[in-house]
Write an enzyme that holds these catalytic residues in place. Structure first.
Site, PDB file in Angstrom:
ATOM      1  N   HIS A 147      38.830  42.045  34.622  1.00  0.00           N
ATOM      2  CA  HIS A 147      38.314  40.756  35.061  1.00  0.00           C
ATOM      3  C   HIS A 147      36.812  40.824  35.329  1.00  0.00           C
ATOM      4  CE1 HIS A 147      39.834  42.872  38.633  1.00  0.00           C
ATOM      5  NE2 HIS A 147      38.970  42.212  39.372  1.00  0.00           N
ATOM      6  N   GLU A 183      41.016  46.515  42.487  1.00  0.00           N
ATOM      7  CA  GLU A 183      42.141  45.946  43.238  1.00  0.00           C
ATOM      8  C   GLU A 183      43.299  45.470  42.374  1.00  0.00           C
ATOM      9  OE1 GLU A 183      40.315  42.974  45.677  1.00  0.00           O
ATOM     10  OE2 GLU A 183      39.610  44.436  47.126  1.00  0.00           O
ATOM     11  N   HIS A 189      33.733  38.964  37.398  1.00  0.00           N
ATOM     12  CA  HIS A 189      33.397  38.099  38.529  1.00  0.00           C
ATOM     13  C   HIS A 189      32.141  37.301  38.173  1.00  0.00           C
ATOM     14  CE1 HIS A 189      35.956  40.174  41.603  1.00  0.00           C
ATOM     15  NE2 HIS A 189      35.786  41.186  40.763  1.00  0.00           N
ATOM     16  N   ASP A 248      38.348  32.804  42.744  1.00  0.00           N
ATOM     17  CA  ASP A 248      38.827  33.939  43.532  1.00  0.00           C
ATOM     18  C   ASP A 248      39.244  33.395  44.900  1.00  0.00           C
ATOM     19  OD1 ASP A 248      38.988  36.291  45.181  1.00  0.00           O
ATOM     20  OD2 ASP A 248      37.659  37.326  43.780  1.00  0.00           O
TER      21      ASP A 248
END
Length: 161
Positions: free
Chosen positions: A124, A119, A126, A60
């Site tokens: 996805h 966002e 993390h 990220d």
């Protein structure tokens, strides 16, 4: 009665050559791709951690902690739990060695998991090295790591996989 816009567009497309129609469709599809799809396609740079035919993992660029990694499916799926059960299970199996490498590479108690998905409209996961639950608090300020620091985090993970 007005003609639907889609119909007008299709009708006008008939005036273009086959090649021109293909190029226009490719351009329009590209404009609708998510940021993550453009990363997968190599159109945008990333600090890649792992890839196979179904998934892609990369650092990220606005991490909560060094080593913060995103794991994404290659097909565009907006919501994480819209993936079918088998695909979702495969994503976790793909993420497991990455999580283990993060735990070895960084000073942490464990690799935390989080699914937010606000966002970027592309599912996805993390993976974040954590010591406390607050390390997964996405309201805290994001780190601004240098390119050198990003490459260092990438290398630390890769050598531990």
């Amino acid at each position: 009665m007005p003609v639907p816009v889609g119909w007008r567009f299709k009708r006008k497309m008939e005036y273009f050559s086959t090649k021109a129609r293909q190029q226009l469709r490719a351009f329009l599809n590209k404009r609708n791709m998510t940021l993550f799809t453009r990363i997968i396609n190599g159109e945008l740079p990333s600090y890649k951690i792992a890839e196979n035919d179904k998934f892609f993992a990369f650092l990220d660029i606005m991490p909560l902690r060094p080593g913060h990694t995103l794991v994404i499916p290659k097909p565009e799926v907006d919501k994480f739990f819209d993936m079918d059960d088998e695909y979702l299970a495969e994503l976790l199996v793909f993420a497991k060695p990455i999580a283990k490498a993060i735990e070895k590479a960084f000073d942490c108690n464990r690799c935390g998991l989080s699914v937010i998905g606000i966002e970027v409209p592309h599912a996805h996961l993390h993976l974040i090295p954590i010591n406390t639950a607050n390390d997964l608090n996405f309201t805290q300020p994001k780190l601004k790591l240098t390119e050198e620091e990003m490459k260092e985090a990438q290398t630390k993970i890769l050598v531990n996989m």
